[in-house]
Design a protein around this motif. Sequence first.
Motif, PDB file in Angstrom:
ATOM      1  N   VAL A  52      49.170  -1.027 -31.330  1.00  0.00           N
ATOM      2  CA  VAL A  52      47.753  -1.145 -31.015  1.00  0.00           C
ATOM      3  C   VAL A  52      47.341  -2.605 -30.877  1.00  0.00           C
ATOM      4  CG1 VAL A  52      45.420  -0.680 -31.848  1.00  0.00           C
ATOM      5  CG2 VAL A  52      47.210   1.034 -32.134  1.00  0.00           C
ATOM      6  N   SER A  53      47.698  -3.394 -31.871  1.00  0.00           N
ATOM      7  CA  SER A  53      47.380  -4.825 -31.828  1.00  0.00           C
ATOM      8  C   SER A  53      48.546  -5.595 -32.440  1.00  0.00           C
ATOM      9  CB  SER A  53      46.093  -5.124 -32.593  1.00  0.00           C
ATOM     10  OG  SER A  53      46.257  -4.835 -33.964  1.00  0.00           O
ATOM     11  N   PRO A  54      48.899  -6.733 -31.868  1.00  0.00           N
ATOM     12  CA  PRO A  54      50.067  -7.472 -32.351  1.00  0.00           C
ATOM     13  C   PRO A  54      49.915  -7.907 -33.801  1.00  0.00           C
ATOM     14  CG  PRO A  54      49.091  -8.538 -30.419  1.00  0.00           C
ATOM     15  CD  PRO A  54      48.238  -7.374 -30.757  1.00  0.00           C
ATOM     16  N   LEU A  55      51.030  -7.899 -34.500  1.00  0.00           N
ATOM     17  CA  LEU A  55      51.059  -8.344 -35.890  1.00  0.00           C
ATOM     18  C   LEU A  55      51.143  -9.859 -35.949  1.00  0.00           C
ATOM     19  CD1 LEU A  55      53.665  -5.860 -37.360  1.00  0.00           C
ATOM     20  CD2 LEU A  55      51.203  -5.785 -37.672  1.00  0.00           C
ATOM     21  N   ASP A  56      50.721 -10.419 -37.086  1.00  0.00           N
ATOM     22  CA  ASP A  56      50.855 -11.854 -37.290  1.00  0.00           C
ATOM     23  C   ASP A  56      52.330 -12.238 -37.394  1.00  0.00           C
ATOM     24  OD1 ASP A  56      48.132 -12.144 -37.289  1.00  0.00           O
ATOM     25  OD2 ASP A  56      47.960 -12.030 -39.483  1.00  0.00           O
ATOM     26  N   ASN A  57      53.119 -11.366 -38.029  1.00  0.00           N
ATOM     27  CA  ASN A  57      54.534 -11.644 -38.227  1.00  0.00           C
ATOM     28  C   ASN A  57      55.351 -10.440 -37.752  1.00  0.00           C
ATOM     29  OD1 ASN A  57      56.993 -12.539 -39.063  1.00  0.00           O
ATOM     30  ND2 ASN A  57      56.591 -12.389 -41.256  1.00  0.00           N
ATOM     31  N   PRO A  58      55.691 -10.377 -36.464  1.00  0.00           N
ATOM     32  CA  PRO A  58      56.442  -9.221 -35.958  1.00  0.00           C
ATOM     33  C   PRO A  58      57.871  -9.137 -36.493  1.00  0.00           C
ATOM     34  CG  PRO A  58      56.122 -10.845 -34.227  1.00  0.00           C
ATOM     35  CD  PRO A  58      55.321 -11.300 -35.407  1.00  0.00           C
ATOM     36  N   ALA A  59      58.378 -10.207 -37.090  1.00  0.00           N
ATOM     37  CA  ALA A  59      59.723 -10.170 -37.672  1.00  0.00           C
ATOM     38  C   ALA A  59      59.770  -9.249 -38.888  1.00  0.00           C
ATOM     39  CB  ALA A  59      60.165 -11.570 -38.056  1.00  0.00           C
ATOM     40  N   LYS A  60      58.619  -8.925 -39.444  1.00  0.00           N
ATOM     41  CA  LYS A  60      58.567  -8.011 -40.594  1.00  0.00           C
ATOM     42  C   LYS A  60      59.059  -6.627 -40.198  1.00  0.00           C
ATOM     43  CE  LYS A  60      55.597  -6.321 -44.281  1.00  0.00           C
ATOM     44  NZ  LYS A  60      56.731  -5.760 -44.927  1.00  0.00           N
ATOM     45  N   ILE A  61      58.856  -6.238 -38.961  1.00  0.00           N
ATOM     46  CA  ILE A  61      59.338  -4.936 -38.488  1.00  0.00           C
ATOM     47  C   ILE A  61      60.855  -4.882 -38.603  1.00  0.00           C
ATOM     48  CG2 ILE A  61      59.550  -3.424 -36.469  1.00  0.00           C
ATOM     49  CD1 ILE A  61      56.796  -4.468 -35.591  1.00  0.00           C
ATOM     50  N   THR A  62      61.518  -5.921 -38.133  1.00  0.00           N
ATOM     51  CA  THR A  62      62.980  -5.990 -38.197  1.00  0.00           C
ATOM     52  C   THR A  62      63.461  -6.024 -39.638  1.00  0.00           C
ATOM     53  OG1 THR A  62      63.010  -7.175 -36.107  1.00  0.00           O
ATOM     54  CG2 THR A  62      64.999  -7.280 -37.440  1.00  0.00           C
ATOM     55  N   ALA A  63      62.809  -6.823 -40.468  1.00  0.00           N
ATOM     56  CA  ALA A  63      63.201  -6.938 -41.873  1.00  0.00           C
ATOM     57  C   ALA A  63      63.058  -5.599 -42.592  1.00  0.00           C
ATOM     58  CB  ALA A  63      62.373  -8.012 -42.556  1.00  0.00           C
ATOM     59  N   ASP A  64      61.962  -4.901 -42.334  1.00  0.00           N
ATOM     60  CA  ASP A  64      61.747  -3.596 -42.962  1.00  0.00           C
ATOM     61  C   ASP A  64      62.789  -2.581 -42.508  1.00  0.00           C
ATOM     62  OD1 ASP A  64      59.592  -4.670 -44.259  1.00  0.00           O
ATOM     63  OD2 ASP A  64      58.074  -3.504 -43.185  1.00  0.00           O
ATOM     64  N   ARG A  65      63.096  -2.591 -41.215  1.00  0.00           N
ATOM     65  CA  ARG A  65      64.096  -1.657 -40.683  1.00  0.00           C
ATOM     66  C   ARG A  65      65.458  -1.900 -41.325  1.00  0.00           C
ATOM     67  NH1 ARG A  65      63.613  -2.705 -35.455  1.00  0.00           N
ATOM     68  NH2 ARG A  65      65.380  -4.111 -35.419  1.00  0.00           N
ATOM     69  N   ARG A  66      65.816  -3.141 -41.498  1.00  0.00           N
ATOM     70  CA  ARG A  66      67.107  -3.477 -42.113  1.00  0.00           C
ATOM     71  C   ARG A  66      67.140  -3.099 -43.589  1.00  0.00           C
ATOM     72  NH1 ARG A  66      68.421  -9.209 -39.055  1.00  0.00           N
ATOM     73  NH2 ARG A  66      68.908  -8.226 -37.056  1.00  0.00           N
ATOM     74  N   MET A  67      66.017  -3.265 -44.277  1.00  0.00           N
ATOM     75  CA  MET A  67      65.967  -2.885 -45.690  1.00  0.00           C
ATOM     76  C   MET A  67      66.107  -1.378 -45.836  1.00  0.00           C
ATOM     77  SD  MET A  67      65.950  -3.802 -48.776  1.00  0.00           S
ATOM     78  CE  MET A  67      65.663  -5.535 -48.540  1.00  0.00           C
ATOM     79  N   ILE A  68      65.491  -0.631 -44.938  1.00  0.00           N
ATOM     80  CA  ILE A  68      65.637   0.834 -44.953  1.00  0.00           C
ATOM     81  C   ILE A  68      67.101   1.200 -44.744  1.00  0.00           C
ATOM     82  CG2 ILE A  68      65.107   2.944 -43.642  1.00  0.00           C
ATOM     83  CD1 ILE A  68      62.269   1.736 -43.221  1.00  0.00           C
ATOM     84  N   ALA A  69      67.768   0.513 -43.845  1.00  0.00           N
ATOM     85  CA  ALA A  69      69.190   0.775 -43.592  1.00  0.00           C
ATOM     86  C   ALA A  69      70.031   0.470 -44.828  1.00  0.00           C
ATOM     87  CB  ALA A  69      69.671  -0.050 -42.403  1.00  0.00           C
ATOM     88  N   ARG A  70      69.705  -0.601 -45.545  1.00  0.00           N
ATOM     89  CA  ARG A  70      70.447  -0.942 -46.770  1.00  0.00           C
ATOM     90  C   ARG A  70      70.302   0.153 -47.815  1.00  0.00           C
ATOM     91  NH1 ARG A  70      68.031  -6.236 -45.894  1.00  0.00           N
ATOM     92  NH2 ARG A  70      69.630  -7.551 -44.978  1.00  0.00           N
ATOM     93  N   VAL A  71      69.086   0.655 -47.964  1.00  0.00           N
ATOM     94  CA  VAL A  71      68.844   1.711 -48.952  1.00  0.00           C
ATOM     95  C   VAL A  71      69.576   2.987 -48.543  1.00  0.00           C
ATOM     96  CG1 VAL A  71      67.068   3.185 -49.974  1.00  0.00           C
ATOM     97  CG2 VAL A  71      66.657   0.734 -49.712  1.00  0.00           C
ATOM     98  N   LYS A  72      69.522   3.341 -47.271  1.00  0.00           N
ATOM     99  CA  LYS A  72      70.222   4.537 -46.802  1.00  0.00           C
ATOM    100  C   LYS A  72      71.731   4.399 -46.991  1.00  0.00           C
ATOM    101  CE  LYS A  72      67.043   6.378 -43.351  1.00  0.00           C
ATOM    102  NZ  LYS A  72      66.865   6.704 -41.925  1.00  0.00           N
ATOM    103  N   THR A  73      72.256   3.212 -46.761  1.00  0.00           N
ATOM    104  CA  THR A  73      73.683   2.972 -46.940  1.00  0.00           C
ATOM    105  C   THR A  73      74.085   3.169 -48.394  1.00  0.00           C
ATOM    106  OG1 THR A  73      73.708   1.413 -45.101  1.00  0.00           O
ATOM    107  CG2 THR A  73      75.527   1.261 -46.679  1.00  0.00           C
ATOM    108  N   GLU A  74      73.284   2.646 -49.315  1.00  0.00           N
ATOM    109  CA  GLU A  74      73.575   2.806 -50.739  1.00  0.00           C
ATOM    110  C   GLU A  74      73.495   4.271 -51.155  1.00  0.00           C
ATOM    111  OE1 GLU A  74      74.594   2.130 -54.636  1.00  0.00           O
ATOM    112  OE2 GLU A  74      74.812   0.812 -52.905  1.00  0.00           O
ATOM    113  N   LEU A  75      72.498   4.994 -50.670  1.00  0.00           N
ATOM    114  CA  LEU A  75      72.382   6.417 -50.999  1.00  0.00           C
ATOM    115  C   LEU A  75      73.585   7.197 -50.473  1.00  0.00           C
ATOM    116  CD1 LEU A  75      68.583   7.099 -50.408  1.00  0.00           C
ATOM    117  CD2 LEU A  75      69.804   7.197 -52.575  1.00  0.00           C
ATOM    118  N   ARG A  76      74.013   6.881 -49.272  1.00  0.00           N
ATOM    119  CA  ARG A  76      75.173   7.571 -48.689  1.00  0.00           C
ATOM    120  C   ARG A  76      76.444   7.243 -49.467  1.00  0.00           C
ATOM    121  NH1 ARG A  76      77.242  11.941 -46.507  1.00  0.00           N
ATOM    122  NH2 ARG A  76      78.841  11.483 -44.971  1.00  0.00           N
ATOM    123  N   ALA A  77      76.605   5.998 -49.876  1.00  0.00           N
ATOM    124  CA  ALA A  77      77.777   5.614 -50.657  1.00  0.00           C
ATOM    125  C   ALA A  77      77.810   6.370 -51.980  1.00  0.00           C
ATOM    126  CB  ALA A  77      77.770   4.110 -50.899  1.00  0.00           C
TER     127      ALA A  77
END
Length: 66
Positions: free
Chosen positions: A34-59
């Motif tokens: 809808v409207s650009p974020l001040d820090n769009p890199a947060k999207i990437t950081a959040d996505r990677r953190m979700i992946a880390r958590v999913k990886t740990e749960l799968r392990a």
Amino acid sequence: MKKVEIKEMATKDLADRLAQMEKEYRQLTANHAVSPLDNPAKITADRRMIARVKTELRARELGQNK
């Protein structure tokens, strides 16, 4: 949250945290559309953190089945 903190958390707490993180991520991406974020890199950081958590749960899931 660091990798060490992820490994120390209980599986139930980690699953709950994952659900919360995914909800926040969806809201963040919707807001960014809808409207650009001040820090769009947060999207990437959040996505990677979700992946880390999913990886740990799968392990843990694979480790318990042995």
